[in-house]
Structures are given as structure tokens and as C-alpha cells.
Design a protein around this motif. Structure first.
Motif, PDB file in Angstrom:
ATOM      1  N   LYS A   2     -30.344   3.678 -20.210  1.00  0.00           N
ATOM      2  CA  LYS A   2     -29.163   4.065 -20.952  1.00  0.00           C
ATOM      3  C   LYS A   2     -29.504   5.079 -22.021  1.00  0.00           C
ATOM      4  CE  LYS A   2     -28.520   0.179 -23.699  1.00  0.00           C
ATOM      5  NZ  LYS A   2     -27.960  -1.055 -24.082  1.00  0.00           N
ATOM      6  N   THR A   3     -28.492   5.764 -22.537  1.00  0.00           N
ATOM      7  CA  THR A   3     -28.729   6.791 -23.547  1.00  0.00           C
ATOM      8  C   THR A   3     -27.817   6.657 -24.759  1.00  0.00           C
ATOM      9  OG1 THR A   3     -27.212   8.283 -22.440  1.00  0.00           O
ATOM     10  CG2 THR A   3     -29.550   8.489 -21.866  1.00  0.00           C
ATOM     11  N   GLU A   4     -26.973   5.611 -24.826  1.00  0.00           N
ATOM     12  CA  GLU A   4     -26.104   5.435 -25.993  1.00  0.00           C
ATOM     13  C   GLU A   4     -25.677   3.976 -26.111  1.00  0.00           C
ATOM     14  OE1 GLU A   4     -21.773   6.572 -24.264  1.00  0.00           O
ATOM     15  OE2 GLU A   4     -23.046   8.233 -24.884  1.00  0.00           O
ATOM     16  N   GLY A   5     -24.947   3.646 -27.183  1.00  0.00           N
ATOM     17  CA  GLY A   5     -24.456   2.278 -27.385  1.00  0.00           C
ATOM     18  C   GLY A   5     -25.454   1.418 -28.119  1.00  0.00           C
ATOM     19  N   THR A   6     -25.566   0.170 -27.659  1.00  0.00           N
ATOM     20  CA  THR A   6     -26.490  -0.758 -28.319  1.00  0.00           C
ATOM     21  C   THR A   6     -27.877  -0.668 -27.694  1.00  0.00           C
ATOM     22  OG1 THR A   6     -25.883  -2.566 -26.848  1.00  0.00           O
ATOM     23  CG2 THR A   6     -24.662  -2.386 -28.930  1.00  0.00           C
ATOM     24  N   GLY A  13     -43.109  -8.338 -30.657  1.00  0.00           N
ATOM     25  CA  GLY A  13     -42.728  -9.669 -30.209  1.00  0.00           C
ATOM     26  C   GLY A  13     -41.429 -10.182 -30.796  1.00  0.00           C
ATOM     27  N   GLN A  14     -40.863  -9.481 -31.759  1.00  0.00           N
ATOM     28  CA  GLN A  14     -39.571  -9.870 -32.332  1.00  0.00           C
ATOM     29  C   GLN A  14     -38.488  -8.955 -31.786  1.00  0.00           C
ATOM     30  OE1 GLN A  14     -39.502 -10.145 -36.586  1.00  0.00           O
ATOM     31  NE2 GLN A  14     -40.571 -12.089 -36.545  1.00  0.00           N
ATOM     32  N   VAL A  15     -37.403  -9.561 -31.352  1.00  0.00           N
ATOM     33  CA  VAL A  15     -36.314  -8.797 -30.753  1.00  0.00           C
ATOM     34  C   VAL A  15     -35.322  -8.382 -31.840  1.00  0.00           C
ATOM     35  CG1 VAL A  15     -34.403  -8.878 -29.103  1.00  0.00           C
ATOM     36  CG2 VAL A  15     -36.594  -9.974 -28.547  1.00  0.00           C
ATOM     37  N   HIS A  16     -34.990  -7.105 -31.836  1.00  0.00           N
ATOM     38  CA  HIS A  16     -34.007  -6.531 -32.757  1.00  0.00           C
ATOM     39  C   HIS A  16     -32.947  -5.825 -31.936  1.00  0.00           C
ATOM     40  CE1 HIS A  16     -36.555  -7.002 -36.368  1.00  0.00           C
ATOM     41  NE2 HIS A  16     -37.556  -6.781 -35.533  1.00  0.00           N
ATOM     42  N   CYS A  17     -31.687  -6.096 -32.234  1.00  0.00           N
ATOM     43  CA  CYS A  17     -30.575  -5.405 -31.574  1.00  0.00           C
ATOM     44  C   CYS A  17     -29.885  -4.525 -32.618  1.00  0.00           C
ATOM     45  CB  CYS A  17     -29.582  -6.411 -30.999  1.00  0.00           C
ATOM     46  SG  CYS A  17     -30.293  -7.413 -29.686  1.00  0.00           S
ATOM     47  N   THR A  18     -29.630  -3.295 -32.231  1.00  0.00           N
ATOM     48  CA  THR A  18     -28.982  -2.350 -33.133  1.00  0.00           C
ATOM     49  C   THR A  18     -28.233  -1.317 -32.294  1.00  0.00           C
ATOM     50  OG1 THR A  18     -29.335  -0.960 -35.082  1.00  0.00           O
ATOM     51  CG2 THR A  18     -31.020  -0.845 -33.355  1.00  0.00           C
ATOM     52  N   VAL A  20     -27.581   2.931 -31.254  1.00  0.00           N
ATOM     53  CA  VAL A  20     -28.211   4.250 -31.207  1.00  0.00           C
ATOM     54  C   VAL A  20     -27.853   5.024 -32.473  1.00  0.00           C
ATOM     55  CG1 VAL A  20     -28.256   6.464 -29.985  1.00  0.00           C
ATOM     56  CG2 VAL A  20     -28.319   4.325 -28.695  1.00  0.00           C
ATOM     57  N   ASP A  21     -26.621   4.866 -32.936  1.00  0.00           N
ATOM     58  CA  ASP A  21     -26.179   5.546 -34.155  1.00  0.00           C
ATOM     59  C   ASP A  21     -27.071   5.173 -35.347  1.00  0.00           C
ATOM     60  OD1 ASP A  21     -24.301   7.201 -35.652  1.00  0.00           O
ATOM     61  OD2 ASP A  21     -23.640   5.318 -36.564  1.00  0.00           O
ATOM     62  N   THR A  22     -27.382   3.887 -35.487  1.00  0.00           N
ATOM     63  CA  THR A  22     -28.264   3.454 -36.586  1.00  0.00           C
ATOM     64  C   THR A  22     -29.644   4.068 -36.440  1.00  0.00           C
ATOM     65  OG1 THR A  22     -27.074   1.383 -36.909  1.00  0.00           O
ATOM     66  CG2 THR A  22     -29.357   1.445 -37.670  1.00  0.00           C
ATOM     67  N   LEU A  23     -30.194   4.027 -35.239  1.00  0.00           N
ATOM     68  CA  LEU A  23     -31.547   4.544 -35.018  1.00  0.00           C
ATOM     69  C   LEU A  23     -31.635   6.053 -35.225  1.00  0.00           C
ATOM     70  CD1 LEU A  23     -32.450   2.364 -31.929  1.00  0.00           C
ATOM     71  CD2 LEU A  23     -33.350   2.119 -34.254  1.00  0.00           C
ATOM     72  N   CYS A  24     -30.513   6.751 -35.056  1.00  0.00           N
ATOM     73  CA  CYS A  24     -30.499   8.206 -35.210  1.00  0.00           C
ATOM     74  C   CYS A  24     -30.010   8.655 -36.593  1.00  0.00           C
ATOM     75  CB  CYS A  24     -29.622   8.829 -34.123  1.00  0.00           C
ATOM     76  SG  CYS A  24     -30.306   8.634 -32.474  1.00  0.00           S
ATOM     77  N   ARG A  25     -29.829   7.716 -37.510  1.00  0.00           N
ATOM     78  CA  ARG A  25     -29.280   8.049 -38.823  1.00  0.00           C
ATOM     79  C   ARG A  25     -30.126   9.078 -39.562  1.00  0.00           C
ATOM     80  NH1 ARG A  25     -26.055   3.727 -40.880  1.00  0.00           N
ATOM     81  NH2 ARG A  25     -25.031   4.192 -38.937  1.00  0.00           N
ATOM     82  N   ASP A  26     -31.454   8.976 -39.475  1.00  0.00           N
ATOM     83  CA  ASP A  26     -32.333   9.981 -40.076  1.00  0.00           C
ATOM     84  C   ASP A  26     -32.739  10.930 -38.957  1.00  0.00           C
ATOM     85  OD1 ASP A  26     -34.503  11.504 -41.006  1.00  0.00           O
ATOM     86  OD2 ASP A  26     -35.195   9.905 -42.327  1.00  0.00           O
ATOM     87  N   SER A  27     -32.106  12.078 -38.900  1.00  0.00           N
ATOM     88  CA  SER A  27     -32.275  12.993 -37.761  1.00  0.00           C
ATOM     89  C   SER A  27     -33.696  13.538 -37.605  1.00  0.00           C
ATOM     90  CB  SER A  27     -31.285  14.149 -37.875  1.00  0.00           C
ATOM     91  OG  SER A  27     -31.508  14.867 -39.076  1.00  0.00           O
ATOM     92  N   ASN A  28     -34.519  13.433 -38.640  1.00  0.00           N
ATOM     93  CA  ASN A  28     -35.889  13.942 -38.555  1.00  0.00           C
ATOM     94  C   ASN A  28     -36.898  12.868 -38.173  1.00  0.00           C
ATOM     95  OD1 ASN A  28     -35.185  16.602 -39.340  1.00  0.00           O
ATOM     96  ND2 ASN A  28     -35.020  15.893 -41.452  1.00  0.00           N
ATOM     97  N   SER A  29     -36.436  11.663 -37.912  1.00  0.00           N
ATOM     98  CA  SER A  29     -37.358  10.559 -37.641  1.00  0.00           C
ATOM     99  C   SER A  29     -37.765  10.492 -36.176  1.00  0.00           C
ATOM    100  CB  SER A  29     -36.721   9.229 -38.036  1.00  0.00           C
ATOM    101  OG  SER A  29     -35.708   8.867 -37.106  1.00  0.00           O
ATOM    102  N   MET A  30     -38.837   9.765 -35.926  1.00  0.00           N
ATOM    103  CA  MET A  30     -39.306   9.523 -34.569  1.00  0.00           C
ATOM    104  C   MET A  30     -38.261   8.736 -33.781  1.00  0.00           C
ATOM    105  SD  MET A  30     -40.756   6.783 -32.644  1.00  0.00           S
ATOM    106  CE  MET A  30     -41.974   5.790 -33.418  1.00  0.00           C
ATOM    107  N   LEU A  31     -37.570   7.801 -34.442  1.00  0.00           N
ATOM    108  CA  LEU A  31     -36.550   7.005 -33.767  1.00  0.00           C
ATOM    109  C   LEU A  31     -35.377   7.888 -33.320  1.00  0.00           C
ATOM    110  CD1 LEU A  31     -36.654   3.902 -36.112  1.00  0.00           C
ATOM    111  CD2 LEU A  31     -37.413   3.988 -33.722  1.00  0.00           C
ATOM    112  N   ALA A  32     -34.970   8.825 -34.156  1.00  0.00           N
ATOM    113  CA  ALA A  32     -33.881   9.743 -33.785  1.00  0.00           C
ATOM    114  C   ALA A  32     -34.296  10.591 -32.588  1.00  0.00           C
ATOM    115  CB  ALA A  32     -33.499  10.621 -34.970  1.00  0.00           C
TER     116      ALA A  32
END
Length: 166
Positions: A2-6, A13-18, A20-32
Motif C-alpha cells: 500500500k502507499t497511503e492510509g494507515t 518488536g513493538q507494534v505501532h499503528c499510525t 501516512v500523513d503523520t509519518l510524512c509530517r516532517d517532509s525532510n525526514s527519512m520517514l517522509a
């Protein structure tokens, strides 16, 4: 894929749900960069990082703040995470707070010269009494901690702890 949504992330080992919008909030980051849509990714993405610390990364991306215990080692750990993920704003915020915590500790130590002198004398006295005994352990837990532990190799070993944090 997938490329968008949750997004579901397994971080150390810890599961985090978030989102794509949150992960891309800082446009210069590795996550974005990872979740910008340029790449497709599996349903669960594994990141080999500390899962407990990653919640602070997500909270920073969501709210723009990081709530952390005012201990230098906590800040240092999160600064390393911010550097890894390319979150310069988070890194700068944490570094400023770390500098403030260190200034506060130094100010507290300077404002209590009598306590500092007493502890210095106690430490010197103890070490002079133990000078003929090989030390099994001597440690300070990090570069900013003010805790000294001494354990001797005598028949009845003991640990002497001096907390220099006033």
C-alpha cells in the motif's frame, strides 16, 4: 502493498499503528521519504529501532512536542532517534532541553557548595580507606550522572553509593 492510509510498524518488536500523513509530517525526514508514495511497502513494516523510544517520535510528529523525564540520558537516547529518522526539529528541541537540564543541575550544584564539599570529603575518605583493596567495581552510569558505586573484593563485599545529585 500500500502507499497511503494507515500504517502498521513493528519497531523493535513493538507494534505501532499510525497514518501516512503523520509519518510524512516532517517532509525532510527519512520517514517522509519512505512513505511519500515513491515506494510501495508491505502491510507491516519492520524498523530495527527501540520501540519504546519510537512512541516519542510519533508523538513529536503528531503534536510537535516530546514529553520526557528530565534526565540527560533520556534526552541523549531520543536525540539519537531523532538523528536516525532525520527529524532535525525534534533533535534541536531535545538538545535545547538537554542543555537546560544540564544548566539546572550545574546551577544546583553551584548553589550547594557545602553539600559538594561534604560529599567530596566523604568520597576522598572512603577511597583512601579502600586504597589497599582491589576494586571489583567502580562506575558512573552515564557521562551526566552523578552516581558513584564502589564494590570491593573483600570477604564481605559491599556497595557504597554516593548520590551527588542535590
Amino acid at each position: 502493498m500500500k502507499t497511503e492510509g494507515t500504517v502498521t510498524l513493528n519497531v523493535g518488536g513493538q507494534v505501532h499503528c499510525t497514518t501516512v500523513d503523520t509519518l510524512c509530517r516532517d517532509s525532510n525526514s527519512m520517514l517522509a521519504a519512505l512513505f511519500s508514495g515513491r515506494y510501495c511497502y508491505p502491510d507491516v513494516i519492520f524498523l530495527d529501532r527501540d520501540g519504546k523510544r519510537f512512541r516519542h517520535v510519533l508523538n513529536y510528529l503528531r503534536d510537535g512536542v516530546v514529553h520526557v523525564k528530565r534526565e540527560p540520558s533520556e534526552y541523549e537516547s531520543l536525540i539519537a532517534e531523532a538523528e536516525y529518522f532525520g527529524l532535525e526539529g525534534m533533535k534541536e528541541m531535545l538538545q535545547n532541553e538537554l542543555d537546560e537540564v544540564i544548566r539546572e543541575k550545574n546551577t544546583a550544584a553551584e548553589s550547594c557548595p557545602l553539600n559538594a564539599k561534604i560529599i567530596q570529603n566523604m568520597t576522598s575518605s572512603l577511597l583512601s580507606q579502600l586504597k589497599d583493596q582491589p576494586l571489583a567495581q567502580y562506575r558512573s552510569t552515564s557521562k551526566h550522572d552523578t552516581l558513584l558505586e564502589i564494590q570491593t573484593e573483600a570477604h564481605n563485599p559491599f556497595v557504597f553509593r554516593i548520590d551527588l545529585d542535590f
